[in-house]
Design an enzyme around this catalytic site. Structure first.
Site, mmCIF file in Angstrom:
data_model
loop_
_atom_site.group_PDB
_atom_site.id
_atom_site.type_symbol
_atom_site.label_atom_id
_atom_site.label_comp_id
_atom_site.label_asym_id
_atom_site.label_seq_id
_atom_site.Cartn_x
_atom_site.Cartn_y
_atom_site.Cartn_z
ATOM 1 C CB CYS A 114 -2.988 -8.297 -33.993
ATOM 2 S SG CYS A 114 -1.286 -7.823 -34.582
ATOM 3 C CB CYS A 130 2.889 -13.628 -33.029
ATOM 4 S SG CYS A 130 3.715 -12.269 -33.737
ATOM 5 C CB CYS A 160 -0.212 -13.607 -29.933
ATOM 6 S SG CYS A 160 -1.028 -11.956 -29.526
ATOM 7 C CB CYS A 204 3.591 -0.952 -19.691
ATOM 8 S SG CYS A 204 4.974 -1.023 -18.609
ATOM 9 C CB CYS A 255 6.473 1.101 -20.766
ATOM 10 S SG CYS A 255 7.004 0.030 -22.130
ATOM 11 C CB CYS A 277 11.182 -2.854 -22.452
ATOM 12 S SG CYS A 277 10.529 -4.058 -21.796
ATOM 13 N NE ARG A 289 9.901 -4.906 -17.429
ATOM 14 C CZ ARG A 289 9.944 -3.838 -16.680
ATOM 15 N NH1 ARG A 289 9.421 -3.771 -15.609
ATOM 16 N NH2 ARG A 289 10.844 -2.863 -17.269
#
Length: 382
Positions: free
Chosen positions: A80, A84, A87, A124, A157, A225, A297
């Site tokens: 990616c 962040c 991550c 998901c 999701c 979400c 959640r």
């Protein structure tokens, strides 16, 4: 004087059935004008009082015996371009996570079948991308995954990075139930999460860009979400700011994931300490009070909690978990362990589309009986 008869008449007779009477939850009206001061007062209240209040509100708006079981699958790992700092999928850090291509359809559908067989009702799918620009063929493959999982009767999701309104519309038409796009933290603390801290360069995705994707999802009729991560180095004020941000959206999110950071070697936050359980509990309880109809959640980091710590989270208003073999890049509690735990605590899994707000957005796809039941529940709460 003989008081025995009086005592027999005046002593209330309790039975176990009184504690287990079921009722249709009455959905509380949503507020969209919360101030930070109001939320701060809730968050700072004595912990047991806070949990008691949150539990009471939870029982008014949800069946307290039901937990939504979700399974998450990484359909495209690593590589990616985002930065962040929590991550391991960022290409900017040297971590154990290795980049891979988007999976073919069949292994994803097989994983969804396995999840359904084990009691999960929401499946998901996550892809480590900043956005879908230049990924037309990959997006078409994901749309087909959504169609096939939805055809199994499961909620579906995805989390695919930023979306345009047209992409959100296509996902809705394919049968997508919900889209995950976390805000992560407060607007004020956010730059410290997604900056390259040592160089101070511009963040790869702004807070307003995240809110823009959430707006596109909501406008397409997809359930939102959106939640955050605890343990990034944020303060109580940042947790309160995150809750205020989602509470004052035009619609409360359908679900609010509360993640506890799992520090991963090679990321800038690898040395962060585990978030304290009482902090997790305060955040869940405060979110439950401010977001009464939202599913809360209990997400990443749950496997580090003891069973009694998890039970306190459920008492405070958490009513969904990820279960299965793996989350995106962190461990997950296995199905068998979760089912055994739920059995000990008298909990059971939700059915697909059981949440009123989700069923309403699904509309005609679920049939007239479900639509009528949702309408009756909402009428009672008005």
């Amino acid at each position: 004087m003989n008081f025995s008869g009086f005592l027999r008449l005046s002593t209330p007779r309790f039975s176990r059935s009184l504690a287990t009477v079921t009722h249709t939850p009455r959905l509380a009206p949503q507020r969209h004008d919360w101030t930070r001061q109001e939320i701060q007062k809730i968050y700072d209240s004595p912990l047991l009082d806070l949990v008691f209040r949150a539990s009471s509100i939870h029982r008014q708006n949800h069946d307290p015996s039901k937990i939504q079981l979700c399974t998450l699958m990484n359909i495209k790992t690593g590589g990616c371009s985002e930065d962040c700092s929590y991550c391991s999928q960022s290409s900017r850090y040297s971590t154990p996570t290795k980049a891979s291509r988007l999976l073919d359809i069949e292994p994803v559908i097989e994983a969804a079948r396995k999840a359904k067989e084990n009691g999960s009702t929401r499946f998901c799918m996550g892809a480590a991308w900043r956005d879908l620009a230049g990924r037309k063929r990959g997006f078409e493959r994901i749309l087909q995954m959504v169609r096939e999982v939805r055809g199994m009767g499961m909620e579906v999701c995805t989390t695919l990075g930023m979306l345009s309104p047209e992409q959100a519309k296509q996902l809705k038409e394919a049968g997508l139930t919900a889209y995950n796009h976390n805000l992560d933290t407060s607007r004020e603390f956010y730059p410290q999460v997604c900056y390259m801290l040592c160089f101070g360069v511009i963040t790869t995705r702004s807070y307003d860009e995240r809110l823009g994707t959430i707006s596109a999802v909501r406008d397409a009729g997809i359930s939102v979400c959106s939640g955050g991560i605890l343990g990034l180095g944020e303060s109580d004020a940042d947790r309160i700011g995150l809750i205020q941000e989602v509470a004052n959206m035009p619609e409360h999110p359908e679900s609010f994931p509360v993640n506890a950071l799992v520090p991963i070697p090679g990321t800038p936050l690898e040395g962060n300490e585990r978030v304290a359980h009482h902090t997790l509990l305060r955040t869940i309880a405060t979110a439950r009070i401010v977001l009464p109809g939202t599913i809360i959640r209990l997400a990443a980091g749950r496997n580090t909690l003891s069973e009694s710590e998890q039970a306190m989270c459920f008492m405070a208003g958490a009513n969904a978990v990820f279960t299965g073999e793996q989350m995106l890049t962190t461990p997950c509690s296995p199905w068998d362990e979760d089912k055994a735990m739920m059995g000990r605590w008298g909990l059971e899994g939700m059915q697909s589309f059981e949440q009123a707000s989700v069923a309403r957005k699904e509309g005609a796809a679920l049939g007239p009986q479900t639509t009528r039941t949702v309408s009756e529940s909402e009428a009672e709460s008005s």
